[in-house]
Scaffold this active site. Structure first.
Site, PDB file in Angstrom:
ATOM      1  N   ASP A  74       0.771  -1.147   0.015  1.00  0.00           N
ATOM      2  CA  ASP A  74       0.066   0.040   0.097  1.00  0.00           C
ATOM      3  C   ASP A  74       0.717   1.420   0.081  1.00  0.00           C
ATOM      4  O   ASP A  74       1.922   1.360   0.208  1.00  0.00           O
ATOM      5  CB  ASP A  74      -1.004   0.082   1.016  1.00  0.00           C
ATOM      6  CG  ASP A  74      -0.143  -0.266   2.710  1.00  0.00           C
ATOM      7  OD1 ASP A  74       0.912  -0.762   2.661  1.00  0.00           O
ATOM      8  OD2 ASP A  74      -0.651   0.593   3.622  1.00  0.00           O
ATOM      9  N   GLU A 132      -0.552  -2.083   5.094  1.00  0.00           N
ATOM     10  CA  GLU A 132       0.080  -1.874   6.281  1.00  0.00           C
ATOM     11  C   GLU A 132       0.183  -0.379   6.996  1.00  0.00           C
ATOM     12  O   GLU A 132       0.190  -0.266   8.339  1.00  0.00           O
ATOM     13  CB  GLU A 132       1.669  -2.090   5.988  1.00  0.00           C
ATOM     14  CG  GLU A 132       2.512  -2.160   6.957  1.00  0.00           C
ATOM     15  CD  GLU A 132       3.229  -0.964   7.825  1.00  0.00           C
ATOM     16  OE1 GLU A 132       3.544  -0.849   8.913  1.00  0.00           O
ATOM     17  OE2 GLU A 132       3.309   0.113   6.960  1.00  0.00           O
ATOM     18  N   GLU A 133      -0.091   0.699   6.136  1.00  0.00           N
ATOM     19  CA  GLU A 133       0.011   2.102   6.771  1.00  0.00           C
ATOM     20  C   GLU A 133      -1.257   2.433   7.440  1.00  0.00           C
ATOM     21  O   GLU A 133      -1.250   3.306   8.164  1.00  0.00           O
ATOM     22  CB  GLU A 133       0.224   2.861   5.640  1.00  0.00           C
ATOM     23  CG  GLU A 133       1.507   2.765   4.701  1.00  0.00           C
ATOM     24  CD  GLU A 133       2.599   3.140   5.384  1.00  0.00           C
ATOM     25  OE1 GLU A 133       2.626   3.388   6.691  1.00  0.00           O
ATOM     26  OE2 GLU A 133       4.007   2.933   4.811  1.00  0.00           O
ATOM     27  N   ARG A 171      17.945  -6.344  14.545  1.00  0.00           N
ATOM     28  CA  ARG A 171      17.892  -6.300  15.764  1.00  0.00           C
ATOM     29  C   ARG A 171      17.258  -7.342  16.661  1.00  0.00           C
ATOM     30  O   ARG A 171      16.221  -7.661  16.166  1.00  0.00           O
ATOM     31  CB  ARG A 171      17.248  -4.825  16.338  1.00  0.00           C
ATOM     32  CG  ARG A 171      17.519  -4.635  18.052  1.00  0.00           C
ATOM     33  CD  ARG A 171      17.008  -3.418  18.359  1.00  0.00           C
ATOM     34  NE  ARG A 171      17.422  -3.101  19.725  1.00  0.00           N
ATOM     35  CZ  ARG A 171      18.594  -2.562  19.988  1.00  0.00           C
ATOM     36  NH1 ARG A 171      19.405  -2.480  19.420  1.00  0.00           N
ATOM     37  NH2 ARG A 171      18.777  -2.548  21.548  1.00  0.00           N
ATOM     38  N   HIS A 359       8.084   8.491   4.293  1.00  0.00           N
ATOM     39  CA  HIS A 359       6.762   9.291   4.733  1.00  0.00           C
ATOM     40  C   HIS A 359       6.980  10.635   4.103  1.00  0.00           C
ATOM     41  O   HIS A 359       6.041  11.661   4.467  1.00  0.00           O
ATOM     42  CB  HIS A 359       6.156   9.000   6.063  1.00  0.00           C
ATOM     43  CG  HIS A 359       5.728   7.671   6.479  1.00  0.00           C
ATOM     44  ND1 HIS A 359       4.455   7.632   7.255  1.00  0.00           N
ATOM     45  CD2 HIS A 359       5.876   6.734   6.073  1.00  0.00           C
ATOM     46  CE1 HIS A 359       4.244   6.453   7.173  1.00  0.00           C
ATOM     47  NE2 HIS A 359       5.222   5.567   6.625  1.00  0.00           N
TER      48      HIS A 359
END
Length: 388
Positions: A74, A132-133, A171, A359
């Site tokens: 998306d 996802e956003e 991580r 973004h």
């Protein structure tokens, strides 16, 4: 095989970049993805979950464990300000987070895995995820569909312009923050500005809430823990000489662990109740956890790191640990149920000192990162199945 198809990855990425679609409105993008698999020896399931999610099942030559590989597709409600020939043609919509790149590398990698399927001792599920956003995101519903219950492990990547192409960051444990949205409506009693004693000022009460919630971070949270509370909207617009009877606030909470999430949740609710008592107003609090903290499985992450560090590939320059990130990722929903690892791929454009971050309306990537993403995920899968 992947190197020979780098140009194809770039072409796919540019097509998707030029034709972005917002979360839960990605019908043409989903069709483009589904069309890519037509005629290939795979099972394709569309409209999975709460939108346009797609699961592509690649059954190997022998039975064995099932691996999930996820790529989101998306875009964002951002007006693009880059100067590229494949600039978004959909006004106010842009692939400003790299999901076009995620999908591009994954399609080509999936096709290569399909061609090698007879040598795979297990099953690979390609997860093309929508939304996802925008909360609630697509990951949670795709997991709840039951179609991924057989996953033994799951992997995903994200493009970040903090490092150049060739960098891979990992991580172990908590890596991305969880996120909660809240809205507080403070209902008082309106009146004339000259007679405050006959009213109950909602702005005063709401302003006290804004100040008080910041003490959750400074006075309730362990100084070594990470949490953020942001008030992003304070809707108290009215007339200069009228005491406002109702005010609406909206905010955002970030936290790195479930324990911090629970503490902040408790304190915000407590403060809202305290405002009611102290100011004699009514507080209606909407408090919705969007995405949980993303926690990489330590054992799986160690295996991923060992695999990536063993690569002798000129396109991979560095594999190193990156710090906790306060952004959120709904890949966390997969990791709540399945041991896995989500790592980052550098994509800083060549020749720039400071890249525009995800973004931003000028966000762009070094397309060399697409090949790095494909190679790294392929390496992880081959190591998992012990394929040379």
């Amino acid at each position: 095989m992947l190197e020979e198809r780098k140009d194809e990855m770039v072409q796919i990425r540019r097509h998707l970049h030029k034709n972005p679609e917002l979360s839960f409105k990605e019908d043409k993008t989903a069709q483009y993805i589904a069309d890519f698999y037509k005629g290939k020896d795979v099972e394709v399931q569309t409209n999975v979950g709460n939108g346009y999610g797609i699961i592509v099942t690649i059954k190997g030559g022998n039975s064995g464990k099932t691996v999930g590989l996820r790529a989101d597709f998306d875009a964002l409600p951002i007006h693009e300000e880059t100067d590229v020939p494949f600039k978004s043609k959909n006004k106010g919509v842009m692939h400003a987070c790299g999901h076009d790149g995620h999908t591009a590398y994954m399609l080509v990698l999936a096709d290569c895995l399909i061609q090698l399927k007879d040598s795979i001792p297990g099953t690979i599920k390609i997860i093309h995820q929508n939304g996802e956003e925008m909360p609630p995101g697509g990951a949670k519903s795709m997991m709840e569909s039951g179609l991924l219950d057989d996953l033994d492990t799951v992997y995903g990547i994200h493009l970040f312009p903090t490092h150049p192409a060739g960098y891979i960051g990992y991580r172990s444990g908590y890596a991305f923050a969880g996120r909660t949205y809240f809205k507080l409506v403070v209902q008082g009693v309106g009146g004339h500005g000259s007679s405050p004693h006959l009213s109950n000022d909602a702005i005063v009460a709401a302003s006290h809430f804004v100040t008080a919630v910041q003490t959750v971070i400074s006075r309730r949270l362990n100084p070594f823990d990470v949490g953020v509370i942001t008030i992003g909207s304070f809707d108290g617009k009215g007339s200069f000489n009228v005491i406002k009877d109702s005010v609406e606030l909206e905010g955002d909470v970030r936290y790195m662990t479930v324990e911090i999430q629970e503490l902040i949740d408790k304190e915000v609710h407590r403060i809202a109740k305290g405002i009611e008592v102290e100011f004699g107003v009514k507080c209606e609090l909407t408090y919705t956890a969007d995405y949980p903290p993303l926690k990489n499985d330590p054992k799986v992450t160690a295996e991923v790191v060992a695999s990536l560090e063993s690569m002798n590939d000129p396109d991979i320059h560095e594999v190193s640990e990156y710090p906790m990130l306060s952004g959120s990722e709904d890949f966390a929903y997969y990791l709540e149920k399945v041991p896995g690892c989500f790592f980052v791929i550098g994509c800083k454009p060549k020749g720039v000192k400071e890249a525009y971050f995800n973004h931003h309306p000028k966000f762009d990537i070094d397309e060399d990162a697409l090949l790095v993403a494909a190679k790294s995920v392929a390496q992880v899968v081959c190591s998992y199945y012990e394929i040379n």
